[in-house]
Design a protein around this motif. Sequence first.
Motif, mmCIF file in Angstrom:
data_model
loop_
_atom_site.group_PDB
_atom_site.id
_atom_site.type_symbol
_atom_site.label_atom_id
_atom_site.label_comp_id
_atom_site.label_asym_id
_atom_site.label_seq_id
_atom_site.Cartn_x
_atom_site.Cartn_y
_atom_site.Cartn_z
ATOM 1 N N MET A 140 0.684 -0.936 0.311
ATOM 2 C CA MET A 140 -0.462 -0.010 -0.019
ATOM 3 C C MET A 140 0.830 1.629 0.320
ATOM 4 O O MET A 140 1.000 2.374 -0.817
ATOM 5 N N ASP A 143 2.275 1.785 -3.232
ATOM 6 C CA ASP A 143 1.130 2.280 -4.550
ATOM 7 C C ASP A 143 0.738 3.398 -4.381
ATOM 8 O O ASP A 143 -0.104 4.133 -5.527
ATOM 9 N N TRP A 144 0.621 3.436 -3.096
ATOM 10 C CA TRP A 144 0.292 4.666 -3.242
ATOM 11 C C TRP A 144 0.687 6.115 -2.614
ATOM 12 O O TRP A 144 0.954 7.416 -2.241
ATOM 13 N N ASN A 145 2.367 5.660 -2.801
ATOM 14 C CA ASN A 145 3.490 6.694 -2.648
ATOM 15 C C ASN A 145 3.701 7.538 -0.835
ATOM 16 O O ASN A 145 3.537 8.827 -0.690
ATOM 17 N N LYS A 262 0.263 13.155 4.611
ATOM 18 C CA LYS A 262 -0.290 12.496 5.174
ATOM 19 C C LYS A 262 -0.307 11.783 5.802
ATOM 20 O O LYS A 262 -1.381 11.388 6.263
ATOM 21 N N TYR A 266 -2.825 7.387 6.037
ATOM 22 C CA TYR A 266 -3.169 7.963 5.116
ATOM 23 C C TYR A 266 -3.547 6.439 4.182
ATOM 24 O O TYR A 266 -4.983 6.403 3.757
ATOM 25 N N LEU A 267 -3.135 5.511 4.903
ATOM 26 C CA LEU A 267 -2.908 3.670 4.185
ATOM 27 C C LEU A 267 -4.908 3.896 4.648
ATOM 28 O O LEU A 267 -5.227 3.045 3.101
ATOM 29 N N LYS A 270 -7.371 6.311 2.625
ATOM 30 C CA LYS A 270 -7.305 5.398 1.518
ATOM 31 C C LYS A 270 -8.009 4.490 0.934
ATOM 32 O O LYS A 270 -8.364 4.025 -0.519
ATOM 33 N N GLU A 274 -11.355 3.592 -1.686
ATOM 34 C CA GLU A 274 -11.189 2.850 -2.201
ATOM 35 C C GLU A 274 -12.823 2.233 -2.674
ATOM 36 O O GLU A 274 -13.371 1.210 -3.858
#
Length: 526
Positions: A140, A143-145, A262, A266-267, A270, A274
């Motif tokens: 994660m 993928d989500w920087n 973030k 943030y994970l 995010k 989704e």
Amino acid sequence: MPISRSMCPVLNVSTSFSRTPSYQYLCSILLQANDFESLRNMRYPILYILLVSQITGKIQSRASGRTSNNENPKILILGAGMAGISAAKTLNDLGYHDFLIIEGSDRIGGRTKEAKIGNTSVEMGAFWIQSLGSNPIYKMAQDWNLSVISPDYDDITVFDENGNDITTTADPIWDIYDKMEIRLDNTRFEMQRKEKPDASVRAGMIQTGWFPKQPVQDVVEWYIHDFEQGIPPEETSMKYGFDYTYLIHGNEDDLVVVDPDKGFSYLTRKLKSEFLPKNDKRLILNEIVTDISYNDTHVEVKTKSNSTYTADYAIVTFSIGVLQNRLVDFHPELPLWKKEVIDQFRMAYYLHPYLQFDETFWHKSEHLLYASNRRGFYPFWHNINKYIPGSNILSFTVTDDEASRINRLTDEEIKNEAMQVLRQMYPNITVPEPINFLMPRWLSDPLTMGSYSAWPTGYTNKTHQGMYSPVGRVYFAGEHCVFHHFGYVQGAYYSGIHAGNSLAACIANSSNCEHYKPLYDLHGCT
């Protein structure tokens, strides 16, 4: 019936589900089993149930066409940390959209939380992504920087109580401890292989010849053991208090989350985005659950604001600390077996407060250790300049009894005590007063009551099966519910997947619902 890789597709309930982490996780567990019967007897009996349901196609048919219903949801998910959001996403992926997430705080993320000290954002809870490799939290972050940094655990300066740099004195002790840990691991795996009774890590240390007599030995031991486990060797299970998450994910490296924009939470945010749009009414914040009533037909939840929510099922993601402190009343009371598996587990106390100064006066090392005659007394200092250059921030970590003790102090008292230690570490300079101080209060926060779970001596994996087992229509999730990943964010994530899949299987066919049989009912009293 033998199990092969080709059988993973039987888990597929939709075209998209096969690409989800839920599917990948279940497949990875499936492939650990040799046949269906061994799968039933593993720590994932619900996967056996799910496979049977999927083969007959029942989950897909039962879930199809369901829509969200905030007025009368089918499922209540209590808590919007990683476990709750993971459970909701799993149900959503399976076609169940009529759920309602109820969160006690004003945000989602659970024990991942950011706060400002001065103008700098820092992590108040989870700080590390521990174990990379196949860890879904690591994926994660990639993928989500999310901004992360590799820590250097060998970049250490060690001080004694007089401010002497004793790093070279500590050097051979690290080597001795490392060799002891290898012997300890061999003993641990032998205990498991031969099904020997559990013992404490301290007992194992003694058997391998480790007898810390000096403060420098104590601080080395604390840094390697307590800093990770959150509880001392005397209380940690030799047999199960081990970081299996590193073995399973195939990587022993860690990352520090340093993302001022973030943050670690943030994970979770995010992940929520989704499947749950912004301002979706299926997420309610600032509703603290006080009572859960359940029977054979429904679950009713009451909150501090006198609101009442009713559904067919509920997934409880409260921390083990909240459950142990009975901050939520169950009606009827949870059965004795459930209370026992909860109360016999351990909530670790782990705090890392922050001090910010006008200038940097300390060493450039990433980690500073303080070898006090009092084991665990302000032993670890974290140079945040390494991650946020120019921040002039030091963080210190205390665990267990010391964490509990300072949590009872005021911010001012904690700050003054920490400053006394710093002035002992640096007696030859004028240590300035901090300009800012930030103290996490996880231990007394009624939504957490501790930091993360730890595995105590004598607690068995068979007992732990009762942790994630439902009580009627009430299901349970949280990092404490996952055998291999307890105490970690990935544990919370995996537990949500398990709870969501378990409940979906039960809804699909009542004969699939999990029923836990207490060990003393199975084997008699011992």
